[in-house]
Motif scaffolding. Sequence first.
Motif, mmCIF file in Angstrom:
data_model
loop_
_atom_site.group_PDB
_atom_site.id
_atom_site.type_symbol
_atom_site.label_atom_id
_atom_site.label_comp_id
_atom_site.label_asym_id
_atom_site.label_seq_id
_atom_site.Cartn_x
_atom_site.Cartn_y
_atom_site.Cartn_z
ATOM 1 N N LEU A 1 -18.240 -30.937 33.563
ATOM 2 C CA LEU A 1 -18.143 -29.545 33.989
ATOM 3 C C LEU A 1 -18.398 -29.504 35.490
ATOM 4 C CD1 LEU A 1 -17.735 -26.622 33.095
ATOM 5 C CD2 LEU A 1 -20.191 -26.441 32.735
ATOM 6 N N GLY A 2 -17.330 -29.279 36.257
ATOM 7 C CA GLY A 2 -17.473 -29.357 37.712
ATOM 8 C C GLY A 2 -17.840 -30.771 38.102
ATOM 9 N N ASP A 3 -18.955 -30.941 38.829
ATOM 10 C CA ASP A 3 -19.411 -32.273 39.229
ATOM 11 C C ASP A 3 -20.494 -32.815 38.295
ATOM 12 O OD1 ASP A 3 -21.646 -31.234 41.941
ATOM 13 O OD2 ASP A 3 -21.339 -30.481 39.921
ATOM 14 N N LEU A 4 -20.717 -32.135 37.147
ATOM 15 C CA LEU A 4 -21.740 -32.559 36.198
ATOM 16 C C LEU A 4 -21.116 -33.351 35.058
ATOM 17 C CD1 LEU A 4 -23.826 -29.260 35.846
ATOM 18 C CD2 LEU A 4 -24.152 -31.138 37.458
ATOM 19 N N THR A 5 -21.778 -34.419 34.638
ATOM 20 C CA THR A 5 -21.369 -35.187 33.465
ATOM 21 C C THR A 5 -22.559 -35.270 32.517
ATOM 22 O OG1 THR A 5 -21.925 -37.247 34.605
ATOM 23 C CG2 THR A 5 -19.625 -36.546 34.675
ATOM 24 N N PHE A 6 -22.288 -35.132 31.241
ATOM 25 C CA PHE A 6 -23.348 -35.177 30.238
ATOM 26 C C PHE A 6 -22.714 -35.462 28.885
ATOM 27 C CE2 PHE A 6 -22.355 -30.866 28.707
ATOM 28 C CZ PHE A 6 -21.719 -30.328 29.815
ATOM 29 N N LYS A 7 -23.567 -35.770 27.898
ATOM 30 C CA LYS A 7 -23.083 -36.041 26.543
ATOM 31 C C LYS A 7 -23.187 -34.753 25.731
ATOM 32 C CE LYS A 7 -23.890 -40.038 24.858
ATOM 33 N NZ LYS A 7 -22.502 -40.539 24.802
ATOM 34 N N ILE A 8 -22.149 -34.476 24.958
ATOM 35 C CA ILE A 8 -22.101 -33.246 24.177
ATOM 36 C C ILE A 8 -21.925 -33.606 22.699
ATOM 37 C CG2 ILE A 8 -19.603 -32.884 24.312
ATOM 38 C CD1 ILE A 8 -22.067 -30.104 25.006
ATOM 39 N N GLU B 1 -33.507 -31.302 36.988
ATOM 40 C CA GLU B 1 -33.677 -32.710 37.349
ATOM 41 C C GLU B 1 -32.507 -33.557 36.879
ATOM 42 O OE1 GLU B 1 -38.575 -32.691 37.106
ATOM 43 O OE2 GLU B 1 -37.407 -34.098 35.890
ATOM 44 N N GLU B 2 -32.045 -33.298 35.643
ATOM 45 C CA GLU B 2 -30.948 -34.099 35.091
ATOM 46 C C GLU B 2 -29.615 -33.808 35.762
ATOM 47 O OE1 GLU B 2 -33.934 -33.416 31.748
ATOM 48 O OE2 GLU B 2 -33.089 -32.337 33.452
ATOM 49 N N THR B 3 -29.459 -32.619 36.353
ATOM 50 C CA THR B 3 -28.160 -32.234 36.917
ATOM 51 C C THR B 3 -28.160 -32.244 38.439
ATOM 52 O OG1 THR B 3 -28.784 -29.887 36.809
ATOM 53 C CG2 THR B 3 -27.571 -30.807 34.933
ATOM 54 N N GLU B 4 -29.223 -32.700 39.055
ATOM 55 C CA GLU B 4 -29.287 -32.711 40.521
ATOM 56 C C GLU B 4 -28.731 -34.015 41.053
ATOM 57 O OE1 GLU B 4 -33.135 -33.022 42.625
ATOM 58 O OE2 GLU B 4 -32.527 -31.164 43.620
ATOM 59 N N ALA B 5 -27.728 -33.929 41.904
ATOM 60 C CA ALA B 5 -27.170 -35.124 42.530
ATOM 61 C C ALA B 5 -28.160 -35.674 43.543
ATOM 62 C CB ALA B 5 -25.839 -34.801 43.227
ATOM 63 N N PRO B 6 -28.233 -37.005 43.712
ATOM 64 C CA PRO B 6 -29.215 -37.587 44.621
ATOM 65 C C PRO B 6 -29.136 -37.065 46.039
ATOM 66 C CG PRO B 6 -28.188 -39.282 43.262
ATOM 67 C CD PRO B 6 -27.445 -38.012 43.012
ATOM 68 N N ASP B 7 -27.907 -36.788 46.535
ATOM 69 C CA ASP B 7 -27.775 -36.358 47.923
ATOM 70 C C ASP B 7 -27.929 -34.862 48.092
ATOM 71 O OD1 ASP B 7 -25.500 -35.619 46.649
ATOM 72 O OD2 ASP B 7 -24.131 -36.178 48.273
ATOM 73 N N GLU B 8 -28.200 -34.140 46.957
ATOM 74 C CA GLU B 8 -28.372 -32.698 47.065
ATOM 75 C C GLU B 8 -29.837 -32.288 47.132
ATOM 76 O OE1 GLU B 8 -24.466 -31.612 44.385
ATOM 77 O OE2 GLU B 8 -26.338 -30.555 44.050
ATOM 78 N N ALA B 9 -30.740 -33.245 46.908
ATOM 79 C CA ALA B 9 -32.152 -32.898 46.889
ATOM 80 C C ALA B 9 -32.596 -32.455 48.266
ATOM 81 C CB ALA B 9 -32.967 -34.111 46.438
ATOM 82 N N GLY B 10 -33.435 -31.461 48.317
ATOM 83 C CA GLY B 10 -33.914 -30.951 49.604
ATOM 84 C C GLY B 10 -35.225 -30.250 49.414
ATOM 85 N N PRO B 11 -35.952 -29.975 50.496
ATOM 86 C CA PRO B 11 -37.241 -29.321 50.391
ATOM 87 C C PRO B 11 -37.114 -27.900 49.892
ATOM 88 C CG PRO B 11 -36.516 -29.455 52.679
ATOM 89 C CD PRO B 11 -35.544 -30.256 51.877
ATOM 90 N N ALA B 12 -38.149 -27.445 49.196
ATOM 91 C CA ALA B 12 -38.126 -26.096 48.628
ATOM 92 C C ALA B 12 -38.021 -25.039 49.706
ATOM 93 C CB ALA B 12 -39.389 -25.877 47.790
ATOM 94 N N GLU B 13 -38.452 -25.374 50.947
ATOM 95 C CA GLU B 13 -38.428 -24.384 52.017
ATOM 96 C C GLU B 13 -37.022 -23.966 52.386
ATOM 97 O OE1 GLU B 13 -42.162 -26.294 51.780
ATOM 98 O OE2 GLU B 13 -40.164 -27.150 52.052
ATOM 99 N N GLU B 14 -35.993 -24.733 51.951
ATOM 100 C CA GLU B 14 -34.627 -24.391 52.316
ATOM 101 C C GLU B 14 -34.062 -23.248 51.479
ATOM 102 O OE1 GLU B 14 -33.173 -28.766 53.903
ATOM 103 O OE2 GLU B 14 -32.248 -27.862 52.159
ATOM 104 N N ARG B 15 -34.753 -22.850 50.420
ATOM 105 C CA ARG B 15 -34.271 -21.722 49.624
ATOM 106 C C ARG B 15 -34.405 -20.435 50.430
ATOM 107 N NH1 ARG B 15 -33.331 -22.275 44.261
ATOM 108 N NH2 ARG B 15 -33.810 -24.275 43.344
ATOM 109 N N LEU B 16 -33.392 -19.608 50.360
ATOM 110 C CA LEU B 16 -33.349 -18.391 51.168
ATOM 111 C C LEU B 16 -33.978 -17.225 50.426
ATOM 112 C CD1 LEU B 16 -32.202 -16.993 53.729
ATOM 113 C CD2 LEU B 16 -30.201 -16.451 52.378
ATOM 114 N N THR B 17 -34.819 -16.467 51.121
ATOM 115 C CA THR B 17 -35.364 -15.229 50.595
ATOM 116 C C THR B 17 -34.806 -14.090 51.426
ATOM 117 O OG1 THR B 17 -37.388 -16.350 49.932
ATOM 118 C CG2 THR B 17 -37.475 -13.964 50.067
ATOM 119 N N LEU B 18 -34.297 -13.061 50.764
ATOM 120 C CA LEU B 18 -33.588 -11.998 51.477
ATOM 121 C C LEU B 18 -34.517 -10.994 52.139
ATOM 122 C CD1 LEU B 18 -30.687 -11.302 49.003
ATOM 123 C CD2 LEU B 18 -30.628 -12.567 51.127
#
Length: 470
Positions: free
Chosen positions: A46-53, A164-181
């Motif tokens: 599904l998109g860039d995710l792979t898993f067993k169904i 954790e299971e669906t996070e790509a290794p190169d997408e991990a980043g610090p929590a501070e990067e989340r945007l608050t409006l």
Amino acid sequence: MLTIAIIGRPNVGKSTLFNRLVGKKLALVDDRPGVTRDRREGDAKLGDLTFKIIDTAGLEEGHEETLSGRMRAQTEAAIEQADGIFFLFDARVGLTPEDRFFAQLVRRAGKPLVLIANKAEGRVGTAGAIEGFDLGLGDPVPLSAEHGEGLADLYEALRENWPEETEAPDEAGPAEERLTLGEDEDGSELDLTKPLRIAVVGRPNAGKSTLLNRLLGEERLLTGPEAGLTRDSIGLDLEWRGRKMKIFDTAGLRRRAKIEDKLEKLAAADALRAVRFAEVVVVLLDATIPFEKQDLTIADLVEREGRALVIALNKWDLIGADDAERAARLTLLREEAGRLLPQVKGTPVVPVSATTAEGLDRLMAAIDKVHVIWNKRIATARLNRWLEGALEQTPPPAVSGRRIKIRYMTQLRARPPYFLLFGNQLDALPTSYERFLVNGLRQAFDLPGVPIRLSKKTTDNPYASRKARK
């Protein structure tokens, strides 16, 4: 690898969803209930995710020694084996006693779960999907496994329930990067650690591939004067001002009546899939002949799919002899966009030139801004303060001598902003009044250029049964 079990009562579309996710017709599908008996495993994408169904038999009550009981045992074994559950119900039928009974089974399993309202296409399906809230299993994901609608929402539910299971290794980043409006908002579902998915669509020969080549800074895609060079939807990685993006070039979309070649039909279907998986869709118009009927059809499709929309006017270098003339032309086209596309009023209209690279920064800034709005969440208290004023200024009309009563409003989710009204006799609420509320929401909470969904839930009258007895 993440393993998900699909469960639900018979004939809710489990095997259809299984086939959709594995990309092959591995499981038998029929209108008759009970076709699936054994559990079947497959590799889903599904998109860039792979898993067993795991596809399972329909849940039915029955003694352990009966066929229904043995089939249920297979399903219970699948639940035990899986890391999580997709619990399906039929949105066209609504919740049944069996759905409620087996909801207790999955609740006792104590595993992460996504509630899916399958067959949710159309107005009846949308209304039935809302009933899923009564199960207390979280927000239902409206889906049509048969038509492939709602897969982007399922993708987001997967990322949310199994981060954790669906996070790509190169997408991990610090929590501070989340945007608050802002302090007065509940927040945003925007996550800057995930690549922003963008699809570029439009009529043939609008300049989509040329535009992407300019953004990438290389001749990555085949271009030329011939219409229809692009067939596959090509996904390309891009970074703009430190933000990771995945941008898709798509085949040109013509009116369906004009498509006769099978290959073009497949290419058009691929382009539509790219729209469904995107978060922001750029509709590229030829500035010399803008807002053709097919352009408006494509923009309307984007709105129906619930994607954020940006209109780009390509070949702007061919418009006007001086800056004043071009500015006047742009003002006129923006007014025309507001008139022709009232369902996404305020959509950014950005002039660009794929040939000279003019306006590319403005285009990317508009994409980034509309994506933030698409992810926006509004506090319930703020919504209801606004609703109180709107109702006082323009009350709902009366029906058969009784006034429609709207009690309160809440935002179910973002991506796009989706609001739910609670009250009495809401089934009789005129479409014109719904438009009044949607336009008010768009203006009051600064939601230009994104679809706004509004659903209604009539609260039960506790004295209705007593009146019926009398």
